[in-house]
Design an enzyme around this catalytic site. Structure first.
Site, PDB file in Angstrom:
ATOM      1  N   ARG A  68       0.707  -0.927   0.136  1.00  0.00           N
ATOM      2  CA  ARG A  68       0.108  -0.235  -0.084  1.00  0.00           C
ATOM      3  C   ARG A  68       1.098   1.567  -0.093  1.00  0.00           C
ATOM      4  NH1 ARG A  68      -4.219   0.712   4.702  1.00  0.00           N
ATOM      5  NH2 ARG A  68      -5.615  -0.646   3.253  1.00  0.00           N
ATOM      6  N   ARG A 182      -4.633   3.851  17.046  1.00  0.00           N
ATOM      7  CA  ARG A 182      -5.333   3.415  16.725  1.00  0.00           C
ATOM      8  C   ARG A 182      -4.257   4.045  15.401  1.00  0.00           C
ATOM      9  NH1 ARG A 182      -8.127  -0.299  14.098  1.00  0.00           N
ATOM     10  NH2 ARG A 182      -9.269  -1.312  14.363  1.00  0.00           N
ATOM     11  N   LYS A 183      -5.460   3.282  13.923  1.00  0.00           N
ATOM     12  CA  LYS A 183      -5.668   4.412  12.329  1.00  0.00           C
ATOM     13  C   LYS A 183      -5.842   5.673  12.332  1.00  0.00           C
ATOM     14  CE  LYS A 183      -8.392   3.381   9.185  1.00  0.00           C
ATOM     15  NZ  LYS A 183      -8.679   2.452   8.174  1.00  0.00           N
ATOM     16  N   GLY A 442     -16.635  -5.306   1.644  1.00  0.00           N
ATOM     17  CA  GLY A 442     -17.060  -6.797   2.105  1.00  0.00           C
ATOM     18  C   GLY A 442     -17.173  -7.499   3.576  1.00  0.00           C
ATOM     19  N   CYS A 447     -14.583  -0.481   4.446  1.00  0.00           N
ATOM     20  CA  CYS A 447     -13.841   0.248   3.571  1.00  0.00           C
ATOM     21  C   CYS A 447     -14.429   0.365   2.538  1.00  0.00           C
ATOM     22  CB  CYS A 447     -12.306  -0.793   3.501  1.00  0.00           C
ATOM     23  SG  CYS A 447     -11.601  -1.212   4.892  1.00  0.00           S
ATOM     24  N   GLY A 448     -15.116  -0.145   1.908  1.00  0.00           N
ATOM     25  CA  GLY A 448     -16.359   1.037   0.406  1.00  0.00           C
ATOM     26  C   GLY A 448     -17.026   2.165   1.757  1.00  0.00           C
TER      27      GLY A 448
END
Ligand code: SRM
Ligand code: SF4
Length: 523
Positions: A68, A182-183, A442, A447-448
Site C-alpha cells: 500500500r 489506532r489508525k 465486504g 472500507c467501501g
C-alpha cells in the site's frame, strides 16, 4: 510531549505487540527477510509489523503480498505510474493494482524478496509506502482537481505533501507517529464540493473565510468501523491556509492523541480507540485546550460558515481547467482495477496529451489533466478509453467497492466482480434519471464506505433454504458533498443471489428508475 501511562489500564493485543517491538523496527530487517524468505519470518513481524511499511501479508494469497503506497492528494505523474507498473509487471497475472477509496494505490502479487529493490525504485521517484497500515496515519486526501479546478479555493497539494513528510520523516519512517492508539485519517479540502468526504476523517480541514481571510475550519473525530460510525464534529477552530498552521495543527493533534492514548483508556480496547473517543472523554473544551497547548499559540475560533457550497462531483468526462485552453478528463476505471499494461498506457497518454500528471479520486477513478482543448477529440479516440470510459452508464459510473474476498481475509463476501455485474445488469434494464452511488463493502469494517452511498451494501451471512450463504446488509440515505450525512441500515440482510430485484425496487421507489422500453423483469 511526554507520554502519560496508567498502570491500571490493561493493554490490548496489538498494544502489547507494539510495546515488545515497534512496527517500524522491521525496516532494519528487510534485507534479512528478503534473504530468509517469508515463511521464515516470525509471525508478528510477518502478519502485523510489516504493515507499518505498507507491506501486507495476505492469508488469502500466502507469499504474494500487497503493497500500500502513499499518494497524497491522489497526485501522481507518468514517471511514478511507470515505476509502479514495472514493479507489478514481473509478477505476470498475480501483478495487479487497485485504486483505493482514499485515492491511493495498492500493488498486488509482491514477493518479499523483491522488497529492498522495490523500495529503492520507489524512493528514486519520491514515492513511499511508509506508515500506510495499522496504527498510523493513512493516505492524506485532497481534491483530485487541486490546482486546475476553476472554482478552487485552496490548492492543497504542497500542504498535504508537507503533512506527509512531517508524519513519515520524508518517507524514512518517524517513530514519533508509529504508535498511535489506532489508525488515523486526515483530509484537507480545497474545493467547494467536499470531494474527499471530510466528515469521514479523524481530522479534516474545510475551506472557510474568517474576516475576509481564506483558511480552514477544523472538524475532528469522524470514522467508520464495525463497532461504531461517527461523523466528524466541529472543533470550533479556524486556521490559516498555510503550511505552518496546517502542518503544525496536524502535528499537535497527533501528538496529543498518541501521548494520552494509554492514560485515557484508548489502548485498552481496539473498538474504542479512534480519536473520537478521546474527544468525547475530554469534551471539546478540554480537547481544544490540550491541542492549543501543544500547538504553542492561540487557536482562532471557527469561521461562522464554511465554503462547501456544491454537490459532490465525480470528475468523469471532459472539463475546462482554470488554465485557459486546457481540459482535464476523468476516466472511469471499473472498480479501480488496474494492471501493468493499463498503467503504462495511462502514463503514455498523460505524457502525449497532457503534462504527465495523473490524478486519482476517492471514487477509484483517474483524471488526466492539461489536455489542450484542440487535442481532446483525438485523446477520446484512444483505445484505452474503450475500457476506461468517460461516460459510463448511470450505476456503473458511480459504483465503488472495497477489496473483498478476492484478497482480504476479513471479507464475508466477494465484492468487486459482483458490484460491477449488478450495476451493469441494472443499467441495461433501467432508465435512472440521476446519479445513484452504490457503495459495496465486504465486511463491517466499511472500507467501501457503505454509509456514504445513496445505497450501501455490506457483506454479511444470511440463511437461505436452511444454509448460511453470502448476503448483504442494505444502507440507504447516505449523502455526500455540501449536505453530507451517513446513511442508515434499512435491510438486515438479503442473499447476494436475491439482491438484484431488491436493489431494483429501491431504485424504482426512491430514485425514480423505470424499466427501459421492452425490458421485462425475469424474477
Ligand atoms: Fe480499510 C482494514 C482495505 C479504506 C476502515 N482495510 C483494512 C485492511 C487493511 C484489512 C487487512 O489487513 O486485510 C484491508 C486490506 C485489504 C486489501 O488487501 O486490500 C483494507 N481500506 C482498504 C481499502 C484498500 C479499500 C479499497 O478497496 O479501497 C482502502 C485503502 C485506503 C488507503 O489507501 O489507505 C480502505 N478502510 C478504508 C476506509 C475508507 C476511508 O478511509 O474513507 C475505512 C473507513 C473509514 C475509517 O477508517 O474511519 C476503512 N479498514 C477499516 C477498518 C475499520 C477501522 C476501525 O476503526 O475499526 C479496518 C480494520 C481495522 O483497522 O482494524 C480496515
Ligand atoms: Fe476487507 Fe472488510 Fe475492508 Fe472490505 S471492508 S477491504 S472486506 S476489511
Amino acid at each position: 510531549m511526554t507520554t502519560v501511562t496508567n498502570p491500571n489500564i490493561k493493554l490490548n493485543k496489538v498494544e502489547k505487540l507494539k510495546a515488545k517491538k515497534d512496527g517500524l523496527d522491521v525496516k532494519k530487517e528487510l534485507e534479512n527477510f528478503a534473504k530468509i524468505g517469508w515463511e521464515a519470518v516470525e509471525k508478528d513481524d510477518l502478519e502485523t509489523r510489516l504493515k507499518w511499511l505498507g507491506i501486507f501479508y495476505r492469508p488469502v494469497t500466502p507469499g504474494k503480498f500487497m503493497l500500500r503506497l502513499r499518494i497524497p492528494n491522489g497526485f501522481l505523474n507518468s514517471e511514478k505510474m511507470r515505476v509502479l507498473a514495472n514493479i507489478i509487471q514481473r509478477y505476470g497475472e498475480d501483478g495487479t493494482a487497485d485504486i483505493t477509496t482514499r485515492q491511493n494505490i495498492q500493488l498486488r502479487g509482491i514477493r518479499l524478496e523483491d522488497i529492498p529493490e522495490i523500495f529503492s525504485q520507489l524512493k528514486a521517484v519520491g514515492l513511499t509506502s511508509m506508515q500506510s497500515g495499522m496504527d498510523n496515519v493513512r493516505n492524506l486526501t485532497g481534491s483530485p482537481v487541486a490546482g486546475i479546478d476553476p472554482d478552487e479555493l485552496i490548492d492543497t497539494r504542497e500542504m498535504l505533501q508537507k503533512v506527509q513528510d512531517m508524519i513519515t520523516n520524508n518517507g524514512e519512517g518517524n517513530y514519533a507517529f508509529t504508535n498511535l492508539p489506532r489508525k488515523f485519517n486526515i483530509a484537507i479540502e480545497g474545493a467547494r464540493d467536499n470531494s474527499i468526504h471530510a466528515e469521514l476523517n479523524d481530522l479534516a480541514f474545510i475551506p472557510a473565510y474568517k474576516d475576509g481571510v481564506l483558511g480552514f475550519n477544523v472538524i475532528v473525530g469522524g470514522y467508520l468501523s464495525a463497532q461504531r460510525c461517527a461523523e466528524s464534529i466541529p472543533m470550533g477552530v479556524w486556521v490559516r491556509a498555510n503550511d505552518e498552521d496546517v502542518v503544525g495543527l496536524s502535528h499537535a493533534i497527533l501528538t496529543v492523541y498518541t501521548a494520552n492514548g494509554a492514560q485515557e483508556g484508548l489502548r485498552a480496547s481496539r473498538g474504542k480507540a479512534r480519536m473520537m473517543w478521546l474527544v468525547e472523554k475530554w469534551g471539546m473544551e478540554k480537547f481544544r485546550a490540550e491541542i492549543e497547548k501543544e500547538f504553542g499559540k492561540p487557536l482562532a475560533d471557527a469561521a461562522p460558515e464554511d465554503e462547501i457550497t456544491q454537490d459532490k462531483k465525480d470528475h468523469l468526462g471532459v472539463h475546462p481547467q482554470k488554465q485557459s485552453g486546457y481540459s482535464y478528463v476523468g476516466l472511469h476505471v471499473p472498480m479501480g482495477c488496474l494492471d501493468a499494461d493499463k498503467m503504462f498506457e495511462l502514463a503514455r497518454l498523460a505524457e502525449v496529451y497532457g503534462n504527465g500528471e495523473i490524478r486519482l479520486t476517492v471514487e477509484q477513478n483517474v483524471i488526466i489533466p492539461y489536455i489542450e482543448n484542440e487535442n481532446v477529440d483525438t485523446f477520446l479516440s484512444e483505445p484505452l478509453l474503450q475500457q476506461f470510459s468517460i461516460a459510463p452508464s448511470t450505476l456503473t459510473r458511480s459504483v465503488i467497492s472495497c477489496t473483498g474476498a478476492r484478497y482480504c481475509n476479513f471479507a464475508i463476501i466477494e465484492t468487486k466482480q459482483r458490484a460491477l455485474k449488478l450495476a451493469q445488469e441494472l443499467d441495461r434494464e433501467l432508465d435512472i434519471p440521476n446519479r445513484v452511488r452504490i457503495h459495496w463493502t465486504g465486511c463491517p469494517n466499511s472500507c467501501g464506505q457503505p454509509q456514504a452511498g445513496d445505497i450501501g451494501l455490506m457483506g454479511t451471512k444470511v440463511r437461505k433454504d436452511g444454509q448460511a450463504v453470502e448476503g448483504a446488509k442494505i444502507f440507504t440515505g447516505g449523502q455526500v458533498g455540501k449536505e453530507a450525512k451517513l446513511g442508515t441500515l434499512t435491510n438486515k440482510g438479503v442473499a447476494c443471489d436475491d439482491l438484484k430485484p431488491v436493489v431494483r425496487n429501491i431504485l424504482m421507489e426512491k430514485f425514480g428508475a423505470t424499466f427501459k422500453e421492452g425490458v421485462a423483469p425475469k424474477e
